[in-house]
Motif scaffolding. Structure first.
Motif, PDB file in Angstrom:
ATOM      1  N   SER A 369       3.274 -60.588 180.821  1.00 22.84           N
ATOM      2  CA  SER A 369       3.475 -61.021 179.440  1.00 22.84           C
ATOM      3  C   SER A 369       2.485 -60.379 178.475  1.00 22.84           C
ATOM      4  O   SER A 369       2.671 -60.437 177.258  1.00 22.84           O
ATOM      5  N   LEU A 370       1.434 -59.768 179.000  1.00 27.52           N
ATOM      6  CA  LEU A 370       0.434 -59.107 178.154  1.00 27.52           C
ATOM      7  C   LEU A 370       0.554 -57.586 178.203  1.00 27.52           C
ATOM      8  O   LEU A 370      -0.346 -56.875 177.774  1.00 27.52           O
ATOM      9  N   LYS A 371       1.672 -57.089 178.736  1.00 30.13           N
ATOM     10  CA  LYS A 371       1.911 -55.645 178.812  1.00 30.13           C
ATOM     11  C   LYS A 371       3.077 -55.261 177.914  1.00 30.13           C
ATOM     12  O   LYS A 371       4.000 -56.048 177.692  1.00 30.13           O
ATOM     13  N   ASP A 372       3.048 -53.999 177.448  1.00 25.55           N
ATOM     14  CA  ASP A 372       4.208 -53.492 176.712  1.00 25.55           C
ATOM     15  C   ASP A 372       5.168 -52.819 177.685  1.00 25.55           C
ATOM     16  O   ASP A 372       4.967 -52.867 178.907  1.00 25.55           O
ATOM     17  N   ASP A 373       6.205 -52.214 177.159  1.00 21.31           N
ATOM     18  CA  ASP A 373       7.227 -51.611 178.015  1.00 21.31           C
ATOM     19  C   ASP A 373       6.703 -50.449 178.843  1.00 21.31           C
ATOM     20  O   ASP A 373       7.312 -50.072 179.846  1.00 21.31           O
ATOM     21  N   MET A 374       5.574 -49.882 178.456  1.00 24.52           N
ATOM     22  CA  MET A 374       4.984 -48.769 179.189  1.00 24.52           C
ATOM     23  C   MET A 374       3.958 -49.248 180.222  1.00 24.52           C
ATOM     24  O   MET A 374       3.341 -48.433 180.900  1.00 24.52           O
ATOM     25  N   GLY A 375       3.767 -50.572 180.297  1.00 21.27           N
ATOM     26  CA  GLY A 375       2.804 -51.122 181.248  1.00 21.27           C
ATOM     27  C   GLY A 375       1.386 -51.152 180.747  1.00 21.27           C
ATOM     28  O   GLY A 375       0.447 -51.416 181.506  1.00 21.27           O
ATOM     29  N   ASN A 376       1.194 -50.885 179.461  1.00 18.88           N
ATOM     30  CA  ASN A 376      -0.140 -50.895 178.866  1.00 18.88           C
ATOM     31  C   ASN A 376      -0.440 -52.249 178.235  1.00 18.88           C
ATOM     32  O   ASN A 376       0.488 -52.970 177.832  1.00 18.88           O
ATOM     33  N   PRO A 377      -1.718 -52.613 178.128  1.00 23.85           N
ATOM     34  CA  PRO A 377      -2.060 -53.887 177.483  1.00 23.85           C
ATOM     35  C   PRO A 377      -1.564 -53.913 176.041  1.00 23.85           C
ATOM     36  O   PRO A 377      -1.655 -52.919 175.323  1.00 23.85           O
TER      37      PRO A 377
END
Length: 413
Positions: A369-377
C-alpha cells in the motif's frame, strides 16, 4: 441501601458485629489485646457499587461497517472483537484487573506496576521513548497504547506479536527481567500475601484461589474494557450517517483532515494511499488479517531501508517476509501519545506525517500500500495545509473523558 458488591458486604458485616460486641450496655470492657477487625480495602479506593466494565455502550459506528464496498480491508469494530468465550468481561473481574494493573507490589522490588508503562493520562502509553523497569533498566521498545485492544482481530500483542492472546500478553511483563523481574510462582505468592486479594478473587471467580491463570484473565478483562467512545470524533459522528460526510461540529480543517484520512490520497506519481486501510474500523486499529483470527496484522511502513538491530515480528515467526514488520497501533488518543513508532523515533504527529509524505524508505518488505506501480515508495508530497489538517483530525480522536475516568484510574490511595 445500595446493592453493595461482595467485598463491601463482608466488611460491613464484620464491622457491625465488632461494633455490637463493644456496646456500652453489654457489660463487656475491651482490653488492649482484643482482636481488631481491619478493613482489607483500607489502602484501596473502590466504589460501593461496581463500575460498569461488562456492558460498555458501543455507538452505532462501532456496530456497522459503513464501507461495505471496501470489505476487503474494512470491518465494523464489533466484528473484530477478540474476547475469548472462556473469559468474558465482568464488572467483578475487571475490578480485580484494575487493582492488579496498578499494584506496584507485584514486581521484584515493589516499585513498578503495569500502569507504570501504560499511564492513563497519556492514553495508557508512556511519554518516554523507553520505559523504566523495576531496577532502572530500559525496555527494548516504546510502550504501545492499549486502548481498544479488544478490537485487534488477530488477537496478537506486542510490537512483534509474540503474544498469541491478550491473556498471554499480560503475564509476560511480570516475567521480564527488565520490566518486573518475577516468576509466575513469585507473582502468585505476592498476590496471596495481600489482604485485599482473597475477597476480590472470590467475587470475580467464585472462590479465593489465586493463580496466574486468574490474574491473566482479570487483567485482560480490565484492558478489554478500555474502549474509547466519547472523543470529539464520536460525538460528531453520531450526528451523520457516514464517516465521510462532513461533521457539522468539525471545523473545515478537521473535516479536510478526515477526508484525507478516509479517502485515497493521490501522489504526484499517480499512486493512491488510504490511511484508513491500515487503521481500520472506527476503532482505528490494525488491518484485517487475510488468514483470520490468529494471523498477523503487522506491516512494514518504510521507517528504514534495511532492518538492523530490531527485526520486528521476524523474531517471532522466523519468516523472511516478516523482517521489519511491526504491529499497527490504534490511533485512539494518538495526539497525546508521543513519541511514535516502536522505537519512539518521532517526537510529534507532524514528524509522523512528514514520514508518510516524503520519508518512506524502500525496505525489502515495504507494504504494498506504500508502493507505486513501479514498486517504489510513494511520495505524497503533502502541502503544509494538508499536513496540519491531518493533525487536526487526529486530535479529534482524543478521549478526554476516558483519560480522566475514575474506573480506569489508580485505586490505591
Amino acid at each position: 441501601m445500595k446493592n453493595l458488591p461482595f467485598y463491601a458486604l463482608l466488611f460491613l458485616s464484620s464491622f457491625i458485629l465488632f461494633s455490637c460486641s463493644n456496646d456500652d450496655d453489654s457489660g463487656y470492657t475491651p482490653v488492649d489485646n482484643d482482636p481488631v477487625v481491619e478493613d482489607p480495602f483500607a489502602d484501596l479506593n473502590l466504589p460501593e457499587e461496581y463500575f460498569n466494565y461488562a456492558n460498555i455502550n458501543l455507538p452505532d459506528h462501532y456496530l456497522v461497517n459503513y464501507f461495505p464496498d471496501q470489505a476487503q480491508f474494512q470491518r465494523a469494530a464489533i466484528d473484530l472483537d477478540n474476547t475469548p468465550a472462556n473469559n468474558p468481561t465482568t464488572d467483578a473481574g475487571a475490578t480485580l484487573g484494575r487493582v492488579l494493573f496498578y499494584d506496584k507490589k507485584l514486581s521484584a522490588n515493589g516499585t513498578v506496576s503495569c500502569a507504570s508503562c501504560h499511564q492513563q493520562e497519556f492514553g495508557f502509553s508512556d511519554p518516554n521513548i523507553l520505559s523504566d523497569g523495576f531496577d532502572g533498566g530500559k525496555t527494548r521498545r516504546h510502550s504501545m497504547g492499549i486502548v481498544n485492544a479488544r478490537f485487534y482481530f488477530s488477537g496478537k500483542f506486542f510490537w512483534d506479536e509474540r503474544a498469541s492472546t491478550l491473556e498471554e500478553q499480560v503475564l509476560m511483563p511480570f516475567q521480564d527481567e527488565v520490566e518486573m523481574g518475577l516468576t509466575l510462582e513469585q507473582l502468585e505468592e505476592i498476590a496471596r500475601d495481600q489482604v485485599y486479594y482473597p475477597r476480590l478473587f472470590t467475587e470475580a471467580f467464585g472462590d479465593e484461589t489465586i493463580n496466574s491463570d486468574r490474574i491473566s484473565k482479570a487483567l485482560a478483562q480490565f484492558i478489554r474494557s478500555m474502549v474509547s467512545t466519547t472523543s470529539k470524533y464520536d460525538i460528531a459522528r453520531s450526528q451523520v450517517q457516514s464517516p465521510i460526510d462532513d461533521f457539522p461540529t468539525f471545523t473545515n480543517q478537521e473535516n479536510r483532515g478526515k477526508d484525507l484520512f478516509y479517502l485515497p490520497i493521490e501522489a504526484p506519481s499517480g499512486a493512491r494511499i488510504n490511511c484508513a486501510g491500515c487503521h481500520i474500523s472506527e476503532a482505528f486499529v490494525g488491518s484485517v488479517p487475510n488468514g483470520g483470527m490468529g494471523t498477523t496484522t503487522s506491516t512494514n511502513n518504510g521507517l528504514d531501508a534495511v532492518s538492523a538491530s530490531d527485526l520486528g515480528i521476524y523474531e517471532t515467526t522466523n519468516n523472511q517476509n516478516d523482517i521489519g514488520k511491526f504491529k499497527t497501533p490504534s490511533l485512539r488518543n494518538i495526539a497525546i501519545r508521543p513519541p511514535y513508532m516502536h522505537d519512539g523515533r518521532f517526537a510529534s504527529l507532524r514528524a509522523v506525517i512528514d514520514h508518510y509524505s516524503e520519508g518512506v524508505q524502500n525496505h525489502m518488505n515495504l507494504a504494498n500500500s506504500l508502493k507505486d506501480d513501479m514498486g517504489n515508495p510513494v511520495r505524497l508530497n503533502l502541502t503544509d495545509a494538508d499536513k496540519e489538517a491531518l493533525i487536526a483530525f487526529l486530535e479529534t480522536l482524543t478521549d478526554e473523558e476516558m483519560l480522566s475516568d475514575e474506573k480506569y484510574s489508580n485505586p490505591f490511595k
